[in-house]
Design a protein around this motif. Structure first.
Motif, PDB file in Angstrom:
ATOM      1  N   LEU A 176      -3.786 -65.136 -17.861  1.00  0.00           N
ATOM      2  CA  LEU A 176      -3.908 -65.447 -16.509  1.00  0.00           C
ATOM      3  C   LEU A 176      -4.722 -66.853 -16.786  1.00  0.00           C
ATOM      4  O   LEU A 176      -4.431 -67.589 -15.691  1.00  0.00           O
ATOM      5  CB  LEU A 176      -4.841 -64.512 -15.981  1.00  0.00           C
ATOM      6  N   PHE A 177      -5.681 -67.123 -17.548  1.00  0.00           N
ATOM      7  CA  PHE A 177      -6.174 -68.431 -17.588  1.00  0.00           C
ATOM      8  C   PHE A 177      -5.286 -69.427 -17.813  1.00  0.00           C
ATOM      9  O   PHE A 177      -5.275 -70.493 -17.379  1.00  0.00           O
ATOM     10  CB  PHE A 177      -7.293 -68.228 -18.503  1.00  0.00           C
ATOM     11  N   ILE A 178      -4.406 -69.332 -19.059  1.00  0.00           N
ATOM     12  CA  ILE A 178      -3.501 -70.259 -19.311  1.00  0.00           C
ATOM     13  C   ILE A 178      -2.574 -70.448 -18.285  1.00  0.00           C
ATOM     14  O   ILE A 178      -2.537 -71.754 -18.016  1.00  0.00           O
ATOM     15  CB  ILE A 178      -2.705 -69.740 -20.681  1.00  0.00           C
ATOM     16  N   ARG A 179      -2.160 -69.431 -17.659  1.00  0.00           N
ATOM     17  CA  ARG A 179      -1.311 -69.612 -16.518  1.00  0.00           C
ATOM     18  C   ARG A 179      -1.764 -70.638 -15.423  1.00  0.00           C
ATOM     19  O   ARG A 179      -1.396 -71.481 -14.792  1.00  0.00           O
ATOM     20  CB  ARG A 179      -0.857 -68.306 -15.915  1.00  0.00           C
ATOM     21  N   ILE A 229      -4.935 -72.577 -15.307  1.00  0.00           N
ATOM     22  CA  ILE A 229      -5.614 -73.740 -15.545  1.00  0.00           C
ATOM     23  C   ILE A 229      -4.626 -74.618 -16.170  1.00  0.00           C
ATOM     24  O   ILE A 229      -4.547 -75.654 -16.168  1.00  0.00           O
ATOM     25  CB  ILE A 229      -6.941 -73.486 -16.402  1.00  0.00           C
ATOM     26  N   LEU A 230      -4.302 -74.317 -17.372  1.00  0.00           N
ATOM     27  CA  LEU A 230      -3.402 -75.348 -18.415  1.00  0.00           C
ATOM     28  C   LEU A 230      -1.956 -75.466 -17.628  1.00  0.00           C
ATOM     29  O   LEU A 230      -1.617 -76.549 -17.508  1.00  0.00           O
ATOM     30  CB  LEU A 230      -3.031 -74.485 -19.649  1.00  0.00           C
ATOM     31  N   GLY A 231      -1.398 -74.324 -17.055  1.00  0.00           N
ATOM     32  CA  GLY A 231      -0.054 -74.698 -16.302  1.00  0.00           C
ATOM     33  C   GLY A 231      -0.185 -75.184 -14.837  1.00  0.00           C
ATOM     34  O   GLY A 231       0.183 -76.393 -14.796  1.00  0.00           O
ATOM     35  N   GLU A 232      -0.927 -74.206 -13.892  1.00  0.00           N
ATOM     36  CA  GLU A 232      -0.874 -74.625 -12.662  1.00  0.00           C
ATOM     37  C   GLU A 232      -1.640 -76.006 -12.191  1.00  0.00           C
ATOM     38  O   GLU A 232      -1.354 -76.784 -11.702  1.00  0.00           O
ATOM     39  CB  GLU A 232      -1.148 -73.456 -11.806  1.00  0.00           C
ATOM     40  N   TYR A 233      -3.082 -75.898 -13.128  1.00  0.00           N
ATOM     41  CA  TYR A 233      -3.837 -77.145 -12.851  1.00  0.00           C
ATOM     42  C   TYR A 233      -3.539 -78.276 -13.483  1.00  0.00           C
ATOM     43  O   TYR A 233      -3.285 -79.481 -12.870  1.00  0.00           O
ATOM     44  CB  TYR A 233      -5.200 -76.491 -13.037  1.00  0.00           C
ATOM     45  N   ALA A 234      -3.538 -78.289 -14.859  1.00  0.00           N
ATOM     46  CA  ALA A 234      -3.313 -79.559 -15.664  1.00  0.00           C
ATOM     47  C   ALA A 234      -2.001 -80.213 -15.684  1.00  0.00           C
ATOM     48  O   ALA A 234      -1.940 -81.280 -15.571  1.00  0.00           O
ATOM     49  CB  ALA A 234      -3.832 -79.037 -16.992  1.00  0.00           C
ATOM     50  N   ILE A 235      -1.256 -79.402 -15.726  1.00  0.00           N
ATOM     51  CA  ILE A 235       0.177 -79.932 -15.831  1.00  0.00           C
ATOM     52  C   ILE A 235       0.989 -79.841 -14.487  1.00  0.00           C
ATOM     53  O   ILE A 235       1.616 -81.066 -14.127  1.00  0.00           O
ATOM     54  CB  ILE A 235       1.514 -78.854 -16.766  1.00  0.00           C
TER      55      ILE A 235
END
Length: 254
Positions: free
Chosen positions: A156-159, A161-167
């Motif tokens: 959920l964190f990867i989804r 922060i990394l996916g929705e926020y960063a990229i």
């Protein structure tokens, strides 16, 4: 992922996404405003505007013009603009104000969006369960791992922060900022178009109609009312064993 997975419809996903985007935007704006007050952004911005006004009045020019407008100036007006711009660059206080405004703007934007996505796309789904935001809850959809198991906190964190926020958020936001400041040229719109096309390609051609953040977290969006979501890999394994046993009982030669 098991056969017969009840994937959420595109209409439901878009509808939930619109609600989530609106909510994230409101929260981001609120936190950006708070960060602006705490960081003293308005004070530095006022100093920068005073410096602009000082040299504009002194040289009789306007800094806020496009490249086309600059080259359409007469030789004399262009010389005045260049002299004013040079004087502005040599003003240490003005350049300090410019640096502070730019850095604080980036910090405010980044933190505001980060906090809003962290709250709406990570913390709230932890309480609602099954990776659901308020938008997902309203439209009856959920998130699970492609194996059929409940999404973990790490996924959920990867989804989020990394996916929705960063990229998916910050890369386009920074490109738009550079376009606005006229520092990236034609490359900016091309990169934005490529990101959009990549998202469209992913949702159309991937088996589970996944966006980038789904692919990174190995998750799929499903219809919550009809999809069985297993609480653990062990529960999934036991379900497969029971299903296999039932098949054998029905057909010994299976």
């Amino acid at each position: 992922m098991e056969e017969g997975v009840q994937k959420a419809s595109i209409t439901k996903r878009i509808s939930a996404g619109i609600i989530d985007i609106i909510a994230v935007s409101i929260i981001a704006t609120l936190f950006a405003w708070i960060i602006t007050l705490v960081s003293g952004y308005d004070i530095w911005n006022e100093k920068l505007e005073d410096s602009y006004s000082h040299y504009e009045n002194l040289y009789g020019v306007t800094f806020r013009i496009t490249e086309e407008e600059y080259y359409s100036l007469s030789d004399m007006d262009r010389a005045d603009y260049d002299a004013a711009y040079k004087a502005l660059l040599e003003d240490k206080d003005a350049m300090k104000a410019y640096s502070m405004v730019t850095n604080l703007m980036i910090m405010t934007l980044s933190l505001g969006i980060f906090i809003s996505i962290l709250i709406w796309e990570f913390i709230i789904p932890l309480f609602i369960k099954e990776g659901r935001t308020v938008g997902s809850l309203i439209f009856g959809i959920a998130v699970m791992r492609t194996s059929g198991v409940r999404i973990s906190h790490i996924s959920l964190f990867i989804r989020a922060i990394l996916g929705e926020y960063a990229i998916e958020t910050m890369i386009p936001v920074f490109i738009i900022m550079m376009i606005f400041m006229n520092t990236i040229g034609i490359v900016g719109p091309i990169v934005l178009l490529c990101i959009l096309l990549l998202e469209l390609f992913c949702i159309i051609f991937t088996k589970n109609n996944q966006l980038i953040h789904c692919i990174l977290s190995d998750t799929v969006v499903v219809d919550y009312g009809s999809q069985k979501i297993y609480s653990s890999d062990e529960e999934l394994l036991e379900a497969k064993k029971r299903a296999a046993k039932e098949r054998v009982e029905r057909d010994p030669y299976f």
